[in-house]
Design an enzyme around this catalytic site. Structure first.
Site, short mmCIF file in Angstrom:
data_model
loop_
_atom_site.label_atom_id
_atom_site.label_comp_id
_atom_site.label_asym_id
_atom_site.label_seq_id
_atom_site.Cartn_x
_atom_site.Cartn_y
_atom_site.Cartn_z
N LYS A 81 0.85 -1.21 0.00
CA LYS A 81 0.00 0.00 0.00
C LYS A 81 0.87 1.25 0.00
O LYS A 81 0.63 2.19 -0.75
CB LYS A 81 -0.93 -0.01 1.23
N GLN A 112 -4.73 -1.28 9.61
CA GLN A 112 -4.67 -2.61 9.01
C GLN A 112 -5.33 -3.64 9.91
O GLN A 112 -5.03 -3.71 11.11
CB GLN A 112 -3.20 -2.99 8.72
N ASP A 137 -10.98 3.41 4.13
CA ASP A 137 -11.35 1.99 4.12
C ASP A 137 -12.87 1.81 4.10
O ASP A 137 -13.37 0.70 3.92
CB ASP A 137 -10.81 1.32 5.39
N1 GUN Z 1 -6.90 -6.51 5.88
C1 GUN Z 1 -7.13 -7.19 4.73
N2 GUN Z 1 -7.72 -6.37 3.83
C2 GUN Z 1 -7.85 -5.16 4.43
C3 GUN Z 1 -8.38 -3.92 4.00
O1 GUN Z 1 -8.87 -3.74 2.88
N3 GUN Z 1 -8.35 -2.92 4.92
C4 GUN Z 1 -7.84 -3.09 6.16
N4 GUN Z 1 -7.84 -2.04 6.99
N5 GUN Z 1 -7.33 -4.22 6.59
C5 GUN Z 1 -7.34 -5.26 5.71
#
Ligand code: GUN
Length: 304
Positions: free
Chosen positions: A54, A98, A121
């Site tokens: 990311k 995350q 998100d």
């Molecule tokens: N863990 C796996 N996919 C995601 C996501 O799209 N956002 C977040 N915050 N955690 C994740």
């Protein structure tokens, strides 16, 4: 018939090229690039890889990206204070915590500390409510990527029967609502669904999001259906040597190829699109929060 592969890598590259252009124009006009903060708690190896990707791709489109790494031993209140501080900081455009958090930490309470204007998100109650009510807002990234891939493959989705397997707040539930917004008929299947294989076989678009390696067999897929595989599962690969592993989806890909009309690979399908949608949300959040003119993001040149 062999299914067409839906190339999420190429699709995300196309979206990111458009975003890179838009960000350059924003920097020219306003002298500052949008800024994403990613909060990683603990040392989960998969989460570390996701966060690194990311960050790398946020920087690649010209935005700022800052990782905050916190120990798994952090207290609930210290973590909440950290997220609240980011919510108050006027230089922060997007906040991503995350998931999953290490055991013992309450993710709902942490997510509640995210300013909805920075909720890239799409996980806060405000974002979820806007999605449910059909109002504009920031949408969760993975299901948004699924809809973009399905639309690219099929065009108009109106009237299609979508079966989503999984009911998580991160993917399953928002995916159902996003496909509903495309005028699809939606079934949300899950671990208690009876006759799951039959339910899946009635899908024009099948979206497994359960995290169960190769659970969906060819016999579960309607001939010609579009399969959008959300699963990313690490499995042992003894052919490559002792301790070696490979990534597989929730779909038995090789056999599904013989039945489906179109299918996303793992890796290289939904995963890269998730990150592209996160970057898209960060640009949208920055523009809305700072009162910037929204850039034209319709110009994305989707690969054919
Ligand atoms: N863990 C796996 N996919 C995601 C996501 O799209 N956002 C977040 N915050 N955690 C994740």
């Amino acid at each position: 018939m062999v299914a067409r592969m839906i190339d999420g890598k190429a699709m995300s590259a196309a979206l990111e090229q458009t975003l890179e252009h838009a960000v350059a124009n924003l920097v020219k006009a306003y002298d500052v690039a949008p800024c994403l903060y990613v909060v990683l708690v603990g040392e989960d190896p998969a989460s570390q890889v996701y966060v690194r990707n990311k960050t790398r791709r946020t920087l690649a489109v010209g935005m700022r990206s800052i990782e905050i790494k916190l120990p798994a031993t952090i207290s609930q209140s210290a973590l909440e204070d950290q997220v609240k501080a980011l919510s108050r900081d006027p230089d922060v455009d997007g906040i991503l915590v995350q998931l999953p958090l290490p055991a013992g930490l309450n993710s709902d309470a942490v997510i509640a500390c995210i300013d909805p204007a920075k909720d890239v998100d799409g996980l806060t109650e405000v974002s979820a409510g806007r999605l449910l009510l059909g109002r504009p807002g920031l949408r969760p990234c993975t299901p948004t990527g699924c809809v973009i891939l399905a639309k690219h493959s099929l065009g108009d989705l109106s009237g299609s029967h979508v079966v989503v397997i999984g009911r998580s707040i991160l993917v399953g539930k928002p995916a159902g609502l996003l496909f509903l917004a495309q005028d699809c008929t939606v079934t949300l299947a899950h671990s208690r669904t009876k006759n799951l294989a039959d339910v899946c076989k009635s899908a024009d678009i099948l979206v497994p999001a359960v995290g169960c390696p190769e659970m969906v067999k060819a016999s579960w897929i309607k001939p010609g259906a579009t399969v959008i595989d959300v699963g990313i599962n690490k499995v042992a690969d003894p052919r490559k040597g002792q301790g070696a592993a490979r990534l597989v989806g929730d779909v038995a890909y090789e056999e599904a190829l013989e039945v489906a009309g179109a299918i996303t690979p793992v890796p290289g399908g939904v995963g890269p699109m998730t990150i592209a949608c996160l970057l898209h949300n960060t640009v949208l959040a920055a523009c809305a929060r700072r009162g910037w003119a929204n850039p034209d993001l319709t110009a994305a040149k989707w690969p054919t």
